[in-house]
Scaffold this motif. Structure first.
Motif, PDB file in Angstrom:
ATOM      1  N   GLN A  51       0.828  -1.216   0.000  1.00  0.00           N
ATOM      2  CA  GLN A  51       0.000   0.000   0.000  1.00  0.00           C
ATOM      3  C   GLN A  51       0.859   1.262   0.000  1.00  0.00           C
ATOM      4  N   HIS A  52       1.974   1.222   0.725  1.00  0.00           N
ATOM      5  CA  HIS A  52       2.826   2.420   0.875  1.00  0.00           C
ATOM      6  C   HIS A  52       4.104   2.349   0.037  1.00  0.00           C
ATOM      7  N   HIS A  53       4.179   1.381  -0.865  1.00  0.00           N
ATOM      8  CA  HIS A  53       5.350   1.221  -1.749  1.00  0.00           C
ATOM      9  C   HIS A  53       6.653   1.150  -0.940  1.00  0.00           C
ATOM     10  N   ILE A  54       6.614   0.339   0.102  1.00  0.00           N
ATOM     11  CA  ILE A  54       7.751   0.232   1.025  1.00  0.00           C
ATOM     12  C   ILE A  54       8.748  -0.805   0.526  1.00  0.00           C
ATOM     13  N   ARG A  55      10.025  -0.423   0.526  1.00  0.00           N
ATOM     14  CA  ARG A  55      11.104  -1.331   0.106  1.00  0.00           C
ATOM     15  C   ARG A  55      11.943  -1.818   1.279  1.00  0.00           C
ATOM     16  N   PHE A  56      11.779  -1.167   2.445  1.00  0.00           N
ATOM     17  CA  PHE A  56      12.632  -1.472   3.593  1.00  0.00           C
ATOM     18  C   PHE A  56      11.796  -1.640   4.864  1.00  0.00           C
ATOM     19  N   ALA A  57      12.236  -2.605   5.687  1.00  0.00           N
ATOM     20  CA  ALA A  57      11.587  -2.794   6.987  1.00  0.00           C
ATOM     21  C   ALA A  57      12.662  -2.799   8.073  1.00  0.00           C
ATOM     22  N   LEU A  58      12.303  -2.270   9.238  1.00  0.00           N
ATOM     23  CA  LEU A  58      13.192  -2.258  10.406  1.00  0.00           C
ATOM     24  C   LEU A  58      12.449  -3.000  11.517  1.00  0.00           C
ATOM     25  N   LEU A  59      12.849  -4.258  11.721  1.00  0.00           N
ATOM     26  CA  LEU A  59      12.080  -5.136  12.607  1.00  0.00           C
ATOM     27  C   LEU A  59      12.962  -5.720  13.708  1.00  0.00           C
ATOM     28  N   LYS A  60      12.326  -6.025  14.821  1.00  0.00           N
ATOM     29  CA  LYS A  60      13.027  -6.480  16.033  1.00  0.00           C
ATOM     30  C   LYS A  60      13.664  -7.858  15.829  1.00  0.00           C
ATOM     31  N   GLY A  77      10.661  -9.308  -1.779  1.00  0.00           N
ATOM     32  CA  GLY A  77      11.667  -8.358  -2.267  1.00  0.00           C
ATOM     33  C   GLY A  77      11.892  -7.168  -1.362  1.00  0.00           C
ATOM     34  N   ILE A  78      11.307  -7.201  -0.179  1.00  0.00           N
ATOM     35  CA  ILE A  78      11.506  -6.105   0.787  1.00  0.00           C
ATOM     36  C   ILE A  78      12.728  -6.450   1.646  1.00  0.00           C
ATOM     37  N   GLN A  79      13.624  -5.500   1.797  1.00  0.00           N
ATOM     38  CA  GLN A  79      14.830  -5.746   2.595  1.00  0.00           C
ATOM     39  C   GLN A  79      14.537  -5.483   4.060  1.00  0.00           C
ATOM     40  N   VAL A  80      14.845  -6.474   4.895  1.00  0.00           N
ATOM     41  CA  VAL A  80      14.530  -6.374   6.324  1.00  0.00           C
ATOM     42  C   VAL A  80      15.811  -6.137   7.134  1.00  0.00           C
ATOM     43  N   PHE A  81      15.773  -5.105   7.955  1.00  0.00           N
ATOM     44  CA  PHE A  81      16.892  -4.749   8.831  1.00  0.00           C
ATOM     45  C   PHE A  81      16.426  -4.858  10.282  1.00  0.00           C
ATOM     46  N   SER A  82      17.417  -4.840  11.194  1.00  0.00           N
ATOM     47  CA  SER A  82      17.091  -4.951  12.620  1.00  0.00           C
ATOM     48  C   SER A  82      17.804  -3.837  13.374  1.00  0.00           C
ATOM     49  N   GLU A  83      17.648  -3.845  14.695  1.00  0.00           N
ATOM     50  CA  GLU A  83      18.351  -2.873  15.531  1.00  0.00           C
ATOM     51  C   GLU A  83      19.871  -3.006  15.394  1.00  0.00           C
ATOM     52  N   ASN A  84      20.336  -4.145  14.902  1.00  0.00           N
ATOM     53  CA  ASN A  84      21.782  -4.359  14.738  1.00  0.00           C
ATOM     54  C   ASN A  84      22.316  -3.875  13.395  1.00  0.00           C
ATOM     55  N   THR A  85      21.425  -3.579  12.470  1.00  0.00           N
ATOM     56  CA  THR A  85      21.868  -3.217  11.112  1.00  0.00           C
ATOM     57  C   THR A  85      21.256  -1.892  10.655  1.00  0.00           C
ATOM     58  N   ILE A  86      20.909  -1.061  11.614  1.00  0.00           N
ATOM     59  CA  ILE A  86      20.208   0.189  11.309  1.00  0.00           C
ATOM     60  C   ILE A  86      21.069   1.119  10.427  1.00  0.00           C
ATOM     61  N   GLU A  87      22.387   1.114  10.649  1.00  0.00           N
ATOM     62  CA  GLU A  87      23.271   1.971   9.832  1.00  0.00           C
ATOM     63  C   GLU A  87      23.293   1.501   8.378  1.00  0.00           C
ATOM     64  N   ALA A  88      23.231   0.212   8.173  1.00  0.00           N
ATOM     65  CA  ALA A  88      23.211  -0.320   6.806  1.00  0.00           C
ATOM     66  C   ALA A  88      21.951   0.139   6.082  1.00  0.00           C
ATOM     67  N   LEU A  89      20.846   0.180   6.784  1.00  0.00           N
ATOM     68  CA  LEU A  89      19.601   0.673   6.191  1.00  0.00           C
ATOM     69  C   LEU A  89      19.756   2.138   5.782  1.00  0.00           C
ATOM     70  N   ALA A  90      20.423   2.922   6.618  1.00  0.00           N
ATOM     71  CA  ALA A  90      20.586   4.349   6.327  1.00  0.00           C
ATOM     72  C   ALA A  90      21.303   4.581   5.003  1.00  0.00           C
ATOM     73  N   THR A  91      22.205   3.681   4.641  1.00  0.00           N
ATOM     74  CA  THR A  91      22.977   3.883   3.403  1.00  0.00           C
ATOM     75  C   THR A  91      22.139   3.618   2.157  1.00  0.00           C
ATOM     76  N   LEU A  92      20.997   2.979   2.317  1.00  0.00           N
ATOM     77  CA  LEU A  92      20.213   2.580   1.149  1.00  0.00           C
ATOM     78  C   LEU A  92      19.009   3.485   0.880  1.00  0.00           C
ATOM     79  N   LEU A  93      18.663   4.305   1.849  1.00  0.00           N
ATOM     80  CA  LEU A  93      17.436   5.097   1.713  1.00  0.00           C
ATOM     81  C   LEU A  93      17.530   6.140   0.613  1.00  0.00           C
ATOM     82  N   ASP A  94      16.418   6.357  -0.048  1.00  0.00           N
ATOM     83  CA  ASP A  94      16.239   7.446  -1.020  1.00  0.00           C
ATOM     84  C   ASP A  94      17.189   7.341  -2.217  1.00  0.00           C
ATOM     85  N   LYS A  95      17.555   6.111  -2.572  1.00  0.00           N
ATOM     86  CA  LYS A  95      18.445   5.964  -3.744  1.00  0.00           C
ATOM     87  C   LYS A  95      17.657   5.424  -4.917  1.00  0.00           C
TER      88      LYS A  95
END
Ligand code: SF4
Length: 153
Positions: A91-100, A135-153
């Motif tokens: 619904q929100h065209h989400i490519r990334f998730a940040l999950l516990k 196809g959604i990339q899932v990150f956790s509290e341990n990989t939050i910086e890796a998610l930051a490098t991928l946003l808005d590209k």
């Protein structure tokens, strides 16, 4: 436009965990992303119809079922929560998730082994697995910086 991020509700300090414990994730990136209005929040287990508090549940490694510590089969609720999480992403065209990490729903690289012996093994929770397959990339509290490098590209 900013990428939206699907986020575990418990990271936002909401009382959704099985034991009613409130544990907000504190990180400067989280604060920034909140200010940027990126988050779409869900607790898959609540979305699937479970309540707070609830019995801890783990995935049986033999048959894949999700059972609580007293043997109640909650596989259906976990699957419904996963489907609802995926629907929100679509619904929100989400490519990334940040999950516990390590949750039987939200864990992205680790889960408990199904014996309730406090033992973790490599694996994904039910929601993380469904999102990854879509196809959604899932990150956790341990990989939050890796998610930051991928946003808005
Ligand atoms: S299911 Fe996910 S969002 Fe809900 S309490 Fe567990 S880790 Fe947090």
């Amino acid at each position: 436009m900013f990428d939206k991020i699907l986020i575990s509700r418990c990271f936002l300090g909401e009382k959704v965990r099985y034991n009613s414990e409130v544990i907000a994730l504190k990180h400067p990136l989280l604060t920034l992303w909140q200010q940027q209005n990126r988050f779409i929040a869900i607790c898959p287990e609540i979305a699937g119809g479970l309540s707070v508090p609830r019995e801890p549940a783990e995935q049986n490694q033999v048959n894949g079922e999700i059972l609580t510590c007293t043997g109640v089969n909650v596989t259906k609720q976990f699957n419904v929560g996963a489907q609802q999480s995926l629907a929100l992403c679509q619904q929100h065209h989400i490519r990334f998730a940040l999950l516990k990490e390590s949750s039987p729903s939200c864990g992205s690289t680790l889960i408990y082994d199904g014996t309730f012996a406090n033992k973790k093994i490599a694996g994904q929770g039910v929601t993380s697995q469904l999102l990854t397959q879509a196809g959604i990339q899932v990150f956790s509290e341990n990989t939050i910086e890796a998610l930051a490098t991928l946003l808005d590209k």
